[in-house]
Design a protein around this motif. Structure first.
Motif, PDB file in Angstrom:
ATOM      1  N   ASP A  51      91.396  18.947  72.431  1.00 29.30           N
ATOM      2  CA  ASP A  51      90.612  18.690  71.463  1.00 29.30           C
ATOM      3  C   ASP A  51      91.093  17.519  70.640  1.00 29.30           C
ATOM      4  N   ALA A  52      90.191  17.067  69.992  1.00 29.57           N
ATOM      5  CA  ALA A  52      90.325  15.915  69.273  1.00 29.57           C
ATOM      6  C   ALA A  52      91.321  16.288  68.123  1.00 29.57           C
ATOM      7  N   ALA A  53      92.005  15.074  67.739  1.00 32.98           N
ATOM      8  CA  ALA A  53      92.744  15.304  66.755  1.00 32.98           C
ATOM      9  C   ALA A  53      92.012  15.499  65.292  1.00 32.98           C
ATOM     10  N   PRO A  54      92.703  16.480  64.331  1.00 33.67           N
ATOM     11  CA  PRO A  54      91.925  16.794  63.240  1.00 33.67           C
ATOM     12  C   PRO A  54      91.640  15.926  62.142  1.00 33.67           C
ATOM     13  N   THR A  55      90.475  15.650  61.726  1.00 32.27           N
ATOM     14  CA  THR A  55      90.270  14.641  60.674  1.00 32.27           C
ATOM     15  C   THR A  55      89.328  15.202  59.839  1.00 32.27           C
ATOM     16  N   VAL A  56      89.319  14.543  58.431  1.00 34.59           N
ATOM     17  CA  VAL A  56      88.364  15.299  57.531  1.00 34.59           C
ATOM     18  C   VAL A  56      86.890  14.844  57.663  1.00 34.59           C
ATOM     19  N   THR A  57      86.057  15.377  57.274  1.00 32.96           N
ATOM     20  CA  THR A  57      84.550  15.103  57.530  1.00 32.96           C
ATOM     21  C   THR A  57      83.973  15.065  55.895  1.00 32.96           C
ATOM     22  N   ALA A  58      83.825  13.544  55.664  1.00 36.54           N
ATOM     23  CA  ALA A  58      83.290  13.593  54.123  1.00 36.54           C
ATOM     24  C   ALA A  58      81.754  14.032  54.025  1.00 36.54           C
ATOM     25  N   ALA A  59      81.417  14.478  52.862  1.00 35.58           N
ATOM     26  CA  ALA A  59      80.028  14.916  52.665  1.00 35.58           C
ATOM     27  C   ALA A  59      79.320  13.359  52.471  1.00 35.58           C
ATOM     28  N   PRO A  60      78.085  13.328  52.902  1.00 36.10           N
ATOM     29  CA  PRO A  60      77.283  11.984  53.036  1.00 36.10           C
ATOM     30  C   PRO A  60      77.052  11.425  51.580  1.00 36.10           C
ATOM     31  N   SER A  61      77.071  12.253  50.676  1.00 36.24           N
ATOM     32  CA  SER A  61      76.748  11.691  49.321  1.00 36.24           C
ATOM     33  C   SER A  61      77.193  12.777  48.202  1.00 36.24           C
ATOM     34  N   ALA A  62      77.167  12.373  47.117  1.00 34.35           N
ATOM     35  CA  ALA A  62      77.384  13.436  45.876  1.00 34.35           C
ATOM     36  C   ALA A  62      76.497  14.384  46.058  1.00 34.35           C
ATOM     37  N   PRO A  63      76.658  15.625  45.310  1.00 31.36           N
ATOM     38  CA  PRO A  63      75.642  16.700  45.177  1.00 31.36           C
ATOM     39  C   PRO A  63      74.266  16.125  44.434  1.00 31.36           C
ATOM     40  N   SER A  64      73.236  16.516  44.745  1.00 29.52           N
ATOM     41  CA  SER A  64      72.049  16.196  44.172  1.00 29.52           C
ATOM     42  C   SER A  64      72.149  16.130  42.548  1.00 29.52           C
TER      43      SER A  64
END
Length: 235
Positions: free
Chosen positions: A40-53
């Protein structure tokens, strides 16, 4: 006829030796690539593509103050390197049975504690998992592993939604009943009303009274890492 029989027998023996040598070399490679597969890949965070609408991408520190809890989608586990007849194999174990809370006051993480159900950690091998639970971690006696923050973590500016930050956290890691102070580099990201924290803590098994197995044909390196990816939400 007798001479021909001897030649055939010699050919069979030679072929067996070649096959045996090939199996000794290819066997571990097959184990690594086909049975264990890619780690399994080492854990990393996944950022939201943009601020909430319709929202502001800048999150004020006061907006974050309060209790945050570990939510669904989180996991924790370990990463170790095995050596099978000279072939390196990386193994990862995972469980989603993780709980915990974080206390935020302005720009500071003032308290945090996490607990992992060690007995539920699984790899690709039931035999390995049984050894890990019974012999290495002794889950009947020590069913959980914990991390407790011992020093506040403070950032210089309020986080921005979707922007990954890297911080260091110091706390006490408890494995198999042994507690040691560790410092871990964390990735953190705020995604509106939720967030994510990920990282890995390097460990030496002997420091926690855990003996890495060595069965002759397969051995485990004396060090590895505890890994985690935590989805967090307001409590």
């Amino acid at each position: 006829m007798q001479k021909r029989t001897k030649i055939i027998a010699a050919s069979i023996v030679a072929g067996a030796l070649v096959l045996g040598a090939t199996a000794a070399i290819a066997g571990p490679i097959v184990y690594r690539d086909l049975i264990v597969g890619e780690a399994d890949a080492a854990p990393t965070v996944t950022a939201a593509p943009s601020a909430p609408s319709g929202g502001d991408a800048s999150a004020e520190a006061s907006d974050l103050t309060g209790t945050w809890t570990v939510a669904d989608g989180s996991f924790a586990g370990y990463r170790v390197d095995e050596v099978l007849n000279g072939t390196d194999v990386t193994v990862t174990g995972r469980t989603s049975e993780v709980t915990g809370t974080l206390e935020v006051d302005g720009l500071s993480l003032t308290a945090a504690s996490f607990e992992v159900d060690v007995a539920s950690i699984e790899t690709d091998s039931g035999n390995r998992d049984e050894y890990f639970r019974s012999n290495a971690m002794r889950v009947d006696e020590f069913p959980t592993a914990t991390f407790v923050l011992t020093q506040p973590v403070t950032v210089s500016a309020a986080p921005t939604v979707g922007e990954v930050q890297t911080v260091q956290a110091t706390g006490e890691l408890t494995l198999a009943g042994v507690t040691r102070t560790v410092t871990v580099e964390l990735q953190a990201v705020l995604n509106g009303e939720t967030g994510q924290v990920a990282g890995a803590i390097p460990i030496t098994f002997a420091d926690y009274g855990v003996e890495a197995p060595n069965l002759g044909f397969v051995s485990v390196e004396p060090s590895g890492s505890v890994e985690f990816s935590l989805e967090i939400a307001r409590g």
